[in-house]
Design a protein around this motif. Structure first.
Motif, PDB file in Angstrom:
ATOM      1  N   GLY A 264       3.717  19.185   9.435  1.00 33.23           N
ATOM      2  CA  GLY A 264       3.522  20.558   8.965  1.00 33.23           C
ATOM      3  C   GLY A 264       4.818  21.317   8.829  1.00 33.23           C
ATOM      4  N   ASP A 265       5.934  20.633   9.044  1.00 33.50           N
ATOM      5  CA  ASP A 265       7.277  21.221   8.890  1.00 33.50           C
ATOM      6  C   ASP A 265       7.508  22.438   9.784  1.00 33.50           C
TER       7      ASP A 265
ATOM      8  N   LYS B  97      -0.089  21.881   5.938  1.00 33.08           N
ATOM      9  CA  LYS B  97       0.859  22.912   6.365  1.00 33.08           C
ATOM     10  C   LYS B  97       0.166  24.219   6.757  1.00 33.08           C
ATOM     11  N   GLY B  98      -1.164  24.246   6.621  1.00 35.37           N
ATOM     12  CA  GLY B  98      -1.922  25.370   7.154  1.00 35.37           C
ATOM     13  C   GLY B  98      -1.961  26.613   6.313  1.00 35.37           C
ATOM     14  N   VAL B  99      -1.567  26.553   5.038  1.00 34.21           N
ATOM     15  CA  VAL B  99      -1.575  27.748   4.189  1.00 34.21           C
ATOM     16  C   VAL B  99      -3.003  28.301   4.115  1.00 34.21           C
ATOM     17  N   PRO B 100      -3.198  29.576   4.417  1.00 33.41           N
ATOM     18  CA  PRO B 100      -4.548  30.135   4.566  1.00 33.41           C
ATOM     19  C   PRO B 100      -5.438  30.047   3.336  1.00 33.41           C
ATOM     20  N   LEU B 101      -4.836  30.194   2.142  1.00 32.77           N
ATOM     21  CA  LEU B 101      -5.658  30.255   0.935  1.00 32.77           C
ATOM     22  C   LEU B 101      -4.975  29.504  -0.200  1.00 32.77           C
TER      23      LEU B 101
ATOM     24  N   GLU C 155       0.841  -1.200   0.000  1.00 32.72           N
ATOM     25  CA  GLU C 155       0.000   0.000   0.000  1.00 32.72           C
ATOM     26  C   GLU C 155       0.873   1.245   0.000  1.00 32.72           C
ATOM     27  N   PRO C 156       0.514   2.291  -0.773  1.00 35.90           N
ATOM     28  CA  PRO C 156       1.313   3.533  -0.766  1.00 35.90           C
ATOM     29  C   PRO C 156       1.344   4.147   0.628  1.00 35.90           C
ATOM     30  N   GLU C 157       2.409   4.919   0.918  1.00 37.30           N
ATOM     31  CA  GLU C 157       2.546   5.577   2.212  1.00 37.30           C
ATOM     32  C   GLU C 157       1.453   6.622   2.412  1.00 37.30           C
ATOM     33  N   LEU C 158       0.896   6.669   3.627  1.00 38.75           N
ATOM     34  CA  LEU C 158      -0.008   7.754   3.999  1.00 38.75           C
ATOM     35  C   LEU C 158       0.833   8.928   4.487  1.00 38.75           C
ATOM     36  N   ILE C 159       0.534  10.133   4.030  1.00 41.33           N
ATOM     37  CA  ILE C 159       1.324  11.284   4.467  1.00 41.33           C
ATOM     38  C   ILE C 159       0.522  12.255   5.315  1.00 41.33           C
ATOM     39  N   GLY C 160      -0.778  12.051   5.431  1.00 43.98           N
ATOM     40  CA  GLY C 160      -1.598  12.992   6.178  1.00 43.98           C
ATOM     41  C   GLY C 160      -1.594  12.724   7.669  1.00 43.98           C
ATOM     42  N   ILE C 161      -2.366  13.516   8.406  1.00 39.58           N
ATOM     43  CA  ILE C 161      -2.545  13.308   9.836  1.00 39.58           C
ATOM     44  C   ILE C 161      -3.417  12.069  10.018  1.00 39.58           C
ATOM     45  N   THR C 162      -2.942  11.114  10.790  1.00 45.83           N
ATOM     46  CA  THR C 162      -3.613   9.811  10.854  1.00 45.83           C
ATOM     47  C   THR C 162      -4.495   9.629  12.077  1.00 45.83           C
TER      48      THR C 162
ATOM     49  N   ASP D 213      -7.003  21.553  12.827  1.00 37.54           N
ATOM     50  CA  ASP D 213      -8.097  20.588  12.706  1.00 37.54           C
ATOM     51  C   ASP D 213      -7.539  19.238  12.277  1.00 37.54           C
ATOM     52  N   ASP D 214      -8.396  18.317  11.919  1.00 37.84           N
ATOM     53  CA  ASP D 214      -7.961  16.953  11.608  1.00 37.84           C
ATOM     54  C   ASP D 214      -7.099  16.872  10.351  1.00 37.84           C
ATOM     55  N   LYS D 215      -7.081  17.927   9.543  1.00 36.76           N
ATOM     56  CA  LYS D 215      -6.216  17.943   8.362  1.00 36.76           C
ATOM     57  C   LYS D 215      -4.817  18.474   8.691  1.00 36.76           C
ATOM     58  N   GLY D 216      -4.673  19.106   9.865  1.00 35.97           N
ATOM     59  CA  GLY D 216      -3.367  19.644  10.248  1.00 35.97           C
ATOM     60  C   GLY D 216      -3.442  21.086  10.700  1.00 35.97           C
ATOM     61  N   LEU D 217      -2.455  21.865  10.306  1.00 34.72           N
ATOM     62  CA  LEU D 217      -2.336  23.255  10.732  1.00 34.72           C
ATOM     63  C   LEU D 217      -3.352  24.152  10.037  1.00 34.72           C
ATOM     64  N   ILE D 218      -3.736  25.217  10.730  1.00 36.95           N
ATOM     65  CA  ILE D 218      -4.426  26.354  10.104  1.00 36.95           C
ATOM     66  C   ILE D 218      -3.709  27.594  10.621  1.00 36.95           C
ATOM     67  N   ILE D 219      -2.955  28.251   9.751  1.00 39.46           N
ATOM     68  CA  ILE D 219      -2.134  29.380  10.177  1.00 39.46           C
ATOM     69  C   ILE D 219      -2.803  30.690   9.774  1.00 39.46           C
TER      70      ILE D 219
END
Length: 575
Positions: free
Chosen positions: A87-88, A419-423, A62-69, A347-353
């Motif tokens: 989120g580096d 990575k939380g990029v606003p837009l 199976e391919p690697e998962l890279i998101g928040i698990t 949130d569950d997807k990661g950062l919101i900056i």
């Protein structure tokens, strides 16, 4: 609206078969490259009790998962660790409690520095730097102050192969390091006020539960130290600084805070009084100290003999004026603020900056490019994207164009979301035909379109709206969980409902201790984990904005206390 947005959902979190595994791959898509390093770090940290983020599990082939698990609501600790790593923002080292601030987080810190420096310079504060090492004799000059940090002081006992005759402390804070200099520098009331600030690192070694940004052995901060002729002047500055700190949280980080004063039990060791900002972490319903500004009074001035002659005293010729001890302040703001921002907004997807502190405010992703797209058409689309980027750059918008080859648009969407990029701006052949861009806000679901002719005005405006909406959402949530409580029977149930409580209180330390014990579910002989929901509530602050006057005959919230209430005090479980 366009429909050429590529893949979405969990499928987009996986590497496709044709995605590169080596040079040019997205940072978040290269877990294998760091596997050995993380394994070594995990082993080192495990022995010290520091938790490392779990690696995503996958089935054979199976391919690697890279998101928040993990979900933020189900496992906040693991979510937080994955969010800051993937989120580096930060990376672990082989020294537990000491971390690498990656450019993503350090840039946020730089925005905070720029914002704060502009304000304190208008107040006459000048930046400087004092050594990291403090002699033991100097540190021990102020007993109460040392006792406040004794368990956390790191000591240097050897230099190279030579054992030091006198050990040196690594600064936990710089009062005792700086005030000998103040004693030499201040010779007259004309030398006042003396206002110095330094941006540095400090080390506080002892802690039970490390948490990157929030609680670590080494962290970054600024510490301001000032000396004044009068208590009134000192008090005015204490509040000015607290207002600037609140502006950092609310105007930059979009995080609401409550201004107030610490009770005597909770104030800084050696302070005359301590003012504070108190934040709130919705996921766990706990308060968190966000920043403090202290009036030190004349305590340290007496210890270090920082005096001036009274300029207002009338004396006869030949007589000397009476000596006055100066009034001092200290105030500090730390990288904890970044952790608070992450916990409040993520949130569950990661950062919101928030846009004002985002290193990249807008990510532009090409869409609708397929195997059938000719080189000429691809080049034309990329040139249009570069033109969009240049237009926004001229308006001061920080833009990144994502031209990575071998990655699906869905992968890129999720990478930028993590990575939380606003837009995010999507731009493909269909958008080009319609002379529009498709936008997706990180803080909300859904997409919108903006005519190309309007992006120079509308994109900066939209970023401002995102900043405003993020603060409003967080502020409304904090207000909804700040409960006014009048009876003890409602105290613990409200804590258990993830609230902080504002209660009538007698303002005595022994009563505070009793409330903390009685609200903890503590069983004698059994230690209560401070991370557990059953931990007791402590006083967070005496809010500046009192909800109402304490009426005649109002009793302290503690049923065991026979004293009357003097003020409203905010209590809560705390980080």
């Amino acid at each position: 609206m366009t429909s050429n947005s590529g893949d979405s959902g969990m499928a987009a979190l996986k590497l496709t078969d044709d995605q590169p595994k080596g040079e040019g791959a997205a940072p978040a898509a290269k877990p294998d490259k760091k596997a050995k390093e993380r394994k070594d770090q995990k082993g080192a940290a495990k022995s010290k009790g520091e938790k490392q983020p779990q690696q995503a599990k996958k089935k054979m082939g199976e391919p690697e998962l890279i998101g928040i698990t993990v979900s933020k609501s189900e496992d906040l600790s693991e979510w937080y660790q994955q969010t800051i790593i993937k989120g580096d923002l930060l990376e672990f080292t082989d020294v537990p409690g000491c971390y690498i601030y990656q450019p993503g987080s350090y840039r946020i810190w730089e925005y905070i520095q720029e914002f704060f420096n502009a304000r304190i310079r208008k107040m006459g504060v000048k930046n400087c730097y004092f050594p990291i090492f403090i002699s033991e004799a100097n540190l021990q000059r102020e007993k109460d102050h040392l006792e406040g940090f004794a368990a956390e002081v790191a000591w240097v006992t050897e230099g190279g192969k030579t054992k030091l005759e006198k050990r040196l402390a690594v600064r936990p804070t710089s009062e005792t390091a700086m005030y000998g200099f103040y004693s030499k520098k201040i010779r007259s009331h004309r030398d006042l006020p003396l206002k110095l600030n330094q941006w540095n690192n400090v080390v506080r070694w002892e802690f039970k539960h490390p948490m990157p940004f929030i609680r670590s052995r080494e962290f970054l901060w600024q510490e301001g130290h000032t000396a004044h002729l009068t208590e009134e002047e000192a008090g005015k500055e204490v509040r000015q600084i607290l207002d600037h700190y609140a502006a950092i949280y609310e105007d930059l980080l979009a995080v609401p805070v409550v201004k107030g004063k610490k009770t005597v039990n909770e104030q800084f060791a050696g302070a005359h009084y301590t003012t504070t900002l108190e934040g709130y972490i919705p996921a766990v319903g706990r308060g968190i100290q966000a920043a403090t500004s202290h009036c030190l009074g004349q305590h340290f001035a007496k210890m270090f003999d920082i005096t001036v002659e009274d300029p207002n005293q009338q004396v006869k010729e030949g007589e000397k004026r009476e000596k006055l001890y100066v009034w001092q302040n200290s105030w500090g703001f730390t990288t904890r603020s970044i952790g608070v921002m992450i916990l409040v907004h993520g949130d569950d997807k990661g950062l919101i900056i928030p846009p004002r502190v985002a290193d990249i405010q807008v990510a532009i992703v090409p869409v609708g490019v397929t195997a059938k797209t000719t080189d000429a058409d691809r080049e034309k689309l990329y040139d249009e994207i570069k033109s969009i980027s240049a237009t926004l750059d001229e308006k001061g918008v920080r833009v990144e164009c994502d031209f990575r080859e071998g990655y699906s648009p869905g992968y890129k969407f999720n990478d930028w979301e993590m990575k939380g990029v606003p837009l995010r701006i999507e731009f493909g052949p269909k958008d080009s035909e319609k002379s529009q861009v498709t936008t997706s806000r990180r803080d909300q679901e859904g997409k919108s379109t903006i005519p190309l002719s309007d992006i120079a005005a509308e994109i900066p405006k939209l970023l401002g709206t995102i900043q405003h909406d993020m603060f409003t959402k967080a502020s409304d949530e904090y207000a909804a969980h700040r409960k006014l409580i009048r009876e003890w029977k409602d105290f613990v149930p409200n804590l258990n409902q993830k609230n902080v409580v504002v209660v009538p209180h007698c303002a005595t330390g022994e009563c505070e201790d009793e409330i903390k014990k009685d609200s903890s579910g503590h069983v004698e002989g059994q230690e209560v984990d401070v991370r557990a929901p059953s931990m007791g509530a402590k006083s967070l602050c005496i809010p500046d904005e009192q909800p109402e006057e304490i009426g005649e005959g109002v009793h302290c919230i503690n049923p065991k206390c026979e004293r009357g209430a003097k003020m409203w005090v905010m209590f809560g479980r705390s980080y």
